[in-house]
Scaffold this motif. Structure first.
Motif, PDB file in Angstrom:
ATOM      1  N   SER A  96       0.831  -1.196   0.000  1.00 44.20           N
ATOM      2  CA  SER A  96       0.000   0.000   0.000  1.00 44.20           C
ATOM      3  C   SER A  96       0.869   1.250   0.000  1.00 44.20           C
ATOM      4  O   SER A  96       2.087   1.192   0.196  1.00 44.20           O
ATOM      5  CB  SER A  96      -0.912   0.007   1.225  1.00 44.20           C
ATOM      6  N   ALA A  98       0.735   3.434   2.237  1.00 43.71           N
ATOM      7  CA  ALA A  98       1.184   3.629   3.618  1.00 43.71           C
ATOM      8  C   ALA A  98       2.510   2.910   3.860  1.00 43.71           C
ATOM      9  O   ALA A  98       3.417   3.459   4.502  1.00 43.71           O
ATOM     10  CB  ALA A  98       0.119   3.118   4.585  1.00 43.71           C
ATOM     11  N   THR A 101       5.198   4.844   2.091  1.00 42.99           N
ATOM     12  CA  THR A 101       5.523   6.069   2.831  1.00 42.99           C
ATOM     13  C   THR A 101       6.426   5.768   4.016  1.00 42.99           C
ATOM     14  O   THR A 101       7.414   6.480   4.258  1.00 42.99           O
ATOM     15  CB  THR A 101       4.230   6.748   3.306  1.00 42.99           C
ATOM     16  N   ASP A 102       6.096   4.715   4.761  1.00 40.98           N
ATOM     17  CA  ASP A 102       6.933   4.342   5.907  1.00 40.98           C
ATOM     18  C   ASP A 102       8.344   3.971   5.459  1.00 40.98           C
ATOM     19  O   ASP A 102       9.333   4.304   6.128  1.00 40.98           O
ATOM     20  CB  ASP A 102       6.297   3.173   6.662  1.00 40.98           C
ATOM     21  N   THR A 133       3.566  11.885  -0.793  1.00 42.28           N
ATOM     22  CA  THR A 133       4.484  10.745  -0.735  1.00 42.28           C
ATOM     23  C   THR A 133       5.726  11.004  -1.572  1.00 42.28           C
ATOM     24  O   THR A 133       6.844  10.677  -1.168  1.00 42.28           O
ATOM     25  CB  THR A 133       3.775   9.474  -1.226  1.00 42.28           C
TER      26      THR A 133
END
Length: 361
Positions: A96, A98, A101-102, A133
Motif C-alpha cells: 500500500s 502507507a 511512505t513508511d 508521498t
C-alpha cells in the motif's frame, strides 16, 4: 597498490560478516514473506513487511560504510535490492501507499528508492502516488544536494505517464461537470418559465436570455478553470513553454513545483549569479519548462537603471534552516561553487605570507 595485510584481513572479515548478515536476511524473507502461510488467505502483516525492509535498509547502510566507491555495483547491494523487490512484489504482501511512505521515511539510498517506486507501479496497476508521498524522497535528496537523483524521482512520481493520465481524467471530469452545470442551469430556467411564466416563455426574449446566461457561465467557468489549472505556478522560478495548453498546465503543475525546488537548490550550490547549473537546466527544459531569470538579477538591473533610487543596501537575512543545510553539506563534503574561489583566495594569501621576509632593524 600495496595494501597492508592487517587492512586486507580486516576487509575480508568485514565482507564475511556482511555476507553472513545477507544470508540471514534471505532466510528471513523466505520464512516470513515467500513461505508465509496465513489462515484463510490472510496477508503478511504490514508491520512484518516493514521490519524486513528496514533490516534491508540497515544492511545497505553497512555496505555503504565499508565500501565508498562503486557501491551500486557491489554484489551485496544488488542482492539486497533483489530481496526488497521480493518483499514489494510478494503476492501476500499488501504493498500500500502507507507501506511505501513508511519505507521512504527511512531515507533509503537512491537505488532502493527507484526500486520501491517501480515496484509500487508494478504491484498497483491502477493507482498513482500522492504528491505528499513523492515529496519525502525529494526533500531528502535535495538536503544531500543530489539534484540529478531528485529529478529521477520526479520522473518516477509527478512526471510519470500514469500520473499524467490521472490528472487528465480529473481534468476531463471537471470540464464535463462544468458543461453539465450550464445545461442544467438553463434547463432549470426553462422549466421554471414553462410553469410559472408561460407568457414570457412564449416570447422570443427567452432565447436571448438563455444565450446570455450560457455565455456568462461559460466565460466565468473558463476563467475559473484557467485559475484552477495554474494553481501552483506562483513559484516564479519556472514557466511553461509558449503554446502549452491549459490542460497540460493542470497535468504538469505538480511536476513544475517539484522541479522549481530542485532548480532553486541547485542554484544555491552550483549556480552562478543566481542561475542554476547547465545540466539541471537542460534536463528541466526537456520536461517542458522554461527557466525564468533569477529575481536578484532583475533587481540588480533595475538598480542600475534607476541609479540606485528606491533601493537600500542591507545584509540579507539568514534563515536558520539555510544555516543548518549548509552545515550539513559541509559535513557530507558538498562544497558550494563559490567555495573554490574562497579556497584560491586563501591559498594566494598564504603564498604571499610565506614569501614575506622579516625586515632587519
Amino acid at each position: 597498490m600495496f595494501r597492508s595485510p592487517f587492512l586486507l584481513i580486516r576487509h575480508q572479515s568485514t565482507q564475511r560478516q556482511l555476507a553472513h548478515k545477507l544470508s540471514i536476511l534471505e532466510k528471513l524473507v523466505h520464512k516470513d514473506i515467500t513461505s508465509f502461510a496465513g489462515s484463510n488467505g490472510s496477508k503478511v502483516p504490514p508491520a512484518t513487511a516493514f521490519e524486513i525492509l528496514k533490516l534491508c535498509k540497515l544492511f545497505q547502510d553497512s555496505v555503504h560504510e565499508t565500501k565508498k566507491t562503486n557501491v551500486l555495483e557491489d554484489e551485496l547491494i544488488i542482492k539486497s535490492n533483489a530481496l526488497m523487490q521480493k518483499v514489494f512484489l510478494a503476492e501476500k504482501v499488501d504493498y500500500s501507499q502507507a507501506l511505501l511512505t513508511d519505507f521512504l521515511k527511512l531515507k533509503p539510498h537512491v537505488a532502493s528508492i527507484k526500486f520501491a517506486l517501480t515496484c509500487y507501479y508494478m504491484k498497483n496497476t491502477n493507482k498513482v502516488l500522492k504528491v505528499e508521498t513523492a515529496m519525502i524522497p525529494l526533500r531528502n535528496l535535495l538536503y544531500d544536494a543530489k539534484f540529478q537523483e531528485a529529478l529521477d524521482v520526479i520522473e518516477l512520481t509527478t512526471g510519470f505517464p500514469r500520473y499524467y493520465e490521472f490528472k487528465s481524467v480529473k481534468w476531463r471530469r471537471m470540464v464535463i461537470k462544468f458543461f453539465a452545470g450550464i445545461v442544467g442551469t438553463i434547463g432549470a430556467m426553462d422549466l421554471s418559465f414553462r410553469f410559472f411564466l408561460p407568457g414570457f416563455f412564449q416570447s422570443n426574449v427567452v432565447y436571448g436570455l438563455y444565450g446570455a446566461v450560457g455565455t456568462f457561465l461559460a466565460n466565468a467557468g473558463f476563467m475559473a478553470m484557467m485559475a484552477f489549472s495554474t494553481k501552483g505556478q506562483e513559484n516564479g522560478a519556472l514557466q511553461f513553454e509558449k503554446g502549452t495548453l491549459p490542460a497540460t498546465w493542470y497535468k504538469k503543475v505538480d511536476q513544475m513545483k517539484m522541479c522549481a525546488m530542485v532548480l532553486e537548490c541547485d542554484a544555491e550550490i552550483n549556480g552562478r549569479e543566481g542561475f542554476a547549473s547547465r545540466p539541471v537546466v537542460e534536463r528541466i527544459h526537456k520536461m517542458g519548462f522554461s527557466v525564468n531569470e533569477p529575481e536578484q538579477e532583475i533587481m540588480l538591473r533595475q538598480y542600475w537603471v534607476s541609479s540606485g533610487e528606491g533601493f537600500v543596501w542591507c545584509e540579507p537575512d539568514l534563515d536558520p534552516a539555510d544555516i543548518e543545510w549548509w552545515q550539513h553539506l559541509d559535513k557530507i563534503g558538498v562544497k558550494k561553487i563559490w567555495d573554490k574561489d574562497y579556497e584560491q583566495l586563501d591559498q594566494h594569501q598564504e603564498q604571499e605570507l610565506s614569501h614575506d621576509t622579516p625586515i632587519k632593524r
